[in-house]
Scaffold this motif. Structure first.
Motif, PDB file in Angstrom:
ATOM      1  N   ARG A  17       0.817  -1.215   0.000  1.00 23.35           N
ATOM      2  CA  ARG A  17       0.000   0.000   0.000  1.00 23.35           C
ATOM      3  C   ARG A  17       0.852   1.267   0.000  1.00 23.35           C
ATOM      4  O   ARG A  17       0.625   2.196   0.766  1.00 23.35           O
ATOM      5  CB  ARG A  17      -0.956  -0.005   1.195  1.00 23.35           C
ATOM      6  CG  ARG A  17      -1.982  -1.126   1.137  1.00 23.35           C
ATOM      7  CD  ARG A  17      -2.929  -1.078   2.317  1.00 23.35           C
ATOM      8  NE  ARG A  17      -3.940  -2.118   2.239  1.00 23.35           N
ATOM      9  CZ  ARG A  17      -4.881  -2.311   3.164  1.00 23.35           C
ATOM     10  NH1 ARG A  17      -4.930  -1.529   4.231  1.00 23.35           N
ATOM     11  NH2 ARG A  17      -5.766  -3.280   3.032  1.00 23.35           N
ATOM     12  N   GLY A  18       1.852   1.250  -0.865  1.00 22.00           N
ATOM     13  CA  GLY A  18       2.664   2.449  -1.046  1.00 22.00           C
ATOM     14  C   GLY A  18       3.792   2.634  -0.063  1.00 22.00           C
ATOM     15  O   GLY A  18       4.411   3.704  -0.026  1.00 22.00           O
ATOM     16  N   CYS A  19       4.116   1.585   0.735  1.00 22.87           N
ATOM     17  CA  CYS A  19       5.166   1.771   1.744  1.00 22.87           C
ATOM     18  C   CYS A  19       6.520   2.067   1.100  1.00 22.87           C
ATOM     19  O   CYS A  19       7.305   2.861   1.630  1.00 22.87           O
ATOM     20  CB  CYS A  19       5.254   0.568   2.677  1.00 22.87           C
ATOM     21  SG  CYS A  19       5.912  -0.957   1.952  1.00 22.87           S
ATOM     22  N   GLY A  20       6.803   1.450  -0.039  1.00 23.40           N
ATOM     23  CA  GLY A  20       8.067   1.707  -0.713  1.00 23.40           C
ATOM     24  C   GLY A  20       8.157   3.130  -1.227  1.00 23.40           C
ATOM     25  O   GLY A  20       9.191   3.794  -1.087  1.00 23.40           O
ATOM     26  N   LYS A  21       7.068   3.608  -1.815  1.00 23.38           N
ATOM     27  CA  LYS A  21       7.057   4.981  -2.321  1.00 23.38           C
ATOM     28  C   LYS A  21       7.190   5.981  -1.183  1.00 23.38           C
ATOM     29  O   LYS A  21       7.940   6.959  -1.286  1.00 23.38           O
ATOM     30  CB  LYS A  21       5.770   5.240  -3.099  1.00 23.38           C
ATOM     31  CG  LYS A  21       5.697   6.642  -3.700  1.00 23.38           C
ATOM     32  CD  LYS A  21       4.421   6.849  -4.498  1.00 23.38           C
ATOM     33  CE  LYS A  21       4.373   8.239  -5.116  1.00 23.38           C
ATOM     34  NZ  LYS A  21       3.124   8.452  -5.897  1.00 23.38           N
ATOM     35  N   ARG A  22       6.490   5.745  -0.086  1.00 26.46           N
ATOM     36  CA  ARG A  22       6.594   6.664   1.056  1.00 26.46           C
ATOM     37  C   ARG A  22       8.016   6.695   1.602  1.00 26.46           C
ATOM     38  O   ARG A  22       8.543   7.765   1.938  1.00 26.46           O
ATOM     39  CB  ARG A  22       5.609   6.263   2.157  1.00 26.46           C
ATOM     40  CG  ARG A  22       4.152   6.523   1.797  1.00 26.46           C
ATOM     41  CD  ARG A  22       3.258   6.414   3.018  1.00 26.46           C
ATOM     42  NE  ARG A  22       3.301   5.104   3.642  1.00 26.46           N
ATOM     43  CZ  ARG A  22       2.550   4.074   3.275  1.00 26.46           C
ATOM     44  NH1 ARG A  22       1.701   4.203   2.261  1.00 26.46           N
ATOM     45  NH2 ARG A  22       2.630   2.912   3.905  1.00 26.46           N
ATOM     46  N   ALA A  23       8.642   5.527   1.694  1.00 24.71           N
ATOM     47  CA  ALA A  23      10.020   5.478   2.191  1.00 24.71           C
ATOM     48  C   ALA A  23      10.962   6.223   1.254  1.00 24.71           C
ATOM     49  O   ALA A  23      11.860   6.951   1.702  1.00 24.71           O
ATOM     50  CB  ALA A  23      10.464   4.026   2.351  1.00 24.71           C
ATOM     51  N   MET A  24      10.761   6.063  -0.057  1.00 22.78           N
ATOM     52  CA  MET A  24      11.593   6.784  -1.018  1.00 22.78           C
ATOM     53  C   MET A  24      11.384   8.292  -0.908  1.00 22.78           C
ATOM     54  O   MET A  24      12.342   9.071  -0.949  1.00 22.78           O
ATOM     55  CB  MET A  24      11.279   6.317  -2.439  1.00 22.78           C
ATOM     56  CG  MET A  24      11.966   5.037  -2.846  1.00 22.78           C
ATOM     57  SD  MET A  24      11.932   4.824  -4.642  1.00 22.78           S
ATOM     58  CE  MET A  24      13.020   3.412  -4.803  1.00 22.78           C
TER      59      MET A  24
END
Length: 231
Positions: A17-24
């Motif tokens: 649910r977008g965790c990778g994008k948020r971390a980036m």
């Protein structure tokens, strides 16, 4: 005939649910001072380093960006460990039973074929204890084409398992049109599952060898793999 099952992660095994994008985005802001750096950059089925390249170009960081890449990645992994270990990181139905079955089958071999950087992939999977099913794989360790990354996964798996996998022995499992196209580019079979970035109708239009709504009732998948072993 032996089969190599080359698994995508996001939208196929798990939903972050977008965790990778948020971390980036958090890491990018901390290192480069740019907020919402990945807004408008499509990520479904893509490769991590391609996202970074696109962000560098978008924000005029073609030189400064790569110069601080190691700093960015260190911060990204720190942020991802926090973001991935939340209720937003969901294990998709049926996945564990399929991986267990594949482990038990003497002719089926699991590996990853993912656009994630390897450490990022391991962080996401570790939340659900899935790393034990994937001792090897292909990852985005260089900004290459997705098909090249998949072929690296095939080669790495061949070295690890001590057997060479011909194209007809490879089955790519993924949730996007990019997975299908990359699989075709390396001559592999492809199982598409409509649990991620693309609709069932779009995946169907690309004629995967097998199309599933999800993995909750895996008998069709088992039948397909068993038949493929006999070809």
């Amino acid at each position: 005939m032996k089969l190599l099952l080359l698994w995508d992660i996001d939208g196929t095994l798990i939903h972050c649910r977008g965790c990778g994008k948020r971390a980036m985005e958090q890491a990018f802001q901390q290192i480069y001072g740019v907020e919402d750096a990945f807004r408008g950059i499509g990520m479904a089925g893509g490769l991590d380093l391609h996202f970074l390249e696109a962000a560098f170009v978008k924000h005029g960081l073609q030189s400064a960006g790569p110069a601080r890449l190691d700093e960015f990645l260190t911060r990204y992994y720190q942020e991802l460990e926090r973001e991935a270990d939340t209720e937003d990181n969901i294990l998709l139905p049926g996945v564990v039973s399929i991986l267990e079955r594949a482990d038990a089958e003497p002719l089926w071999y699991n590996a990853l074929g993912t656009g994630n950087l390897e450490r990022g992939a391991r962080i996401k999977l570790d939340v659900h204890g899935l790393n034990r099913y994937f001792p090897v794989g292909g990852f985005c360790e260089a900004p290459v084409d997705r098909a090249v990354m998949l072929q690296q996964g095939v080669d790495n798996a061949g070295s690890y398992y001590g057997t060479e996998f011909a194209p007809e022995q490879v089955v790519v499992l993924g949730d996007t049109d990019r997975d299908i196209r990359a699989a075709r580019a390396i001559g592999a079979r492809v199982v598409a599952v409509a649990t991620g970035g693309c609709s069932y109708e779009l995946l169907e239009s690309l004629n995967p060898d097998l199309l599933l709504s999800d993995f909750s009732e895996p008998e069709r998948l088992y039948g397909f793999l068993s038949k493929s072993c006999k070809l």
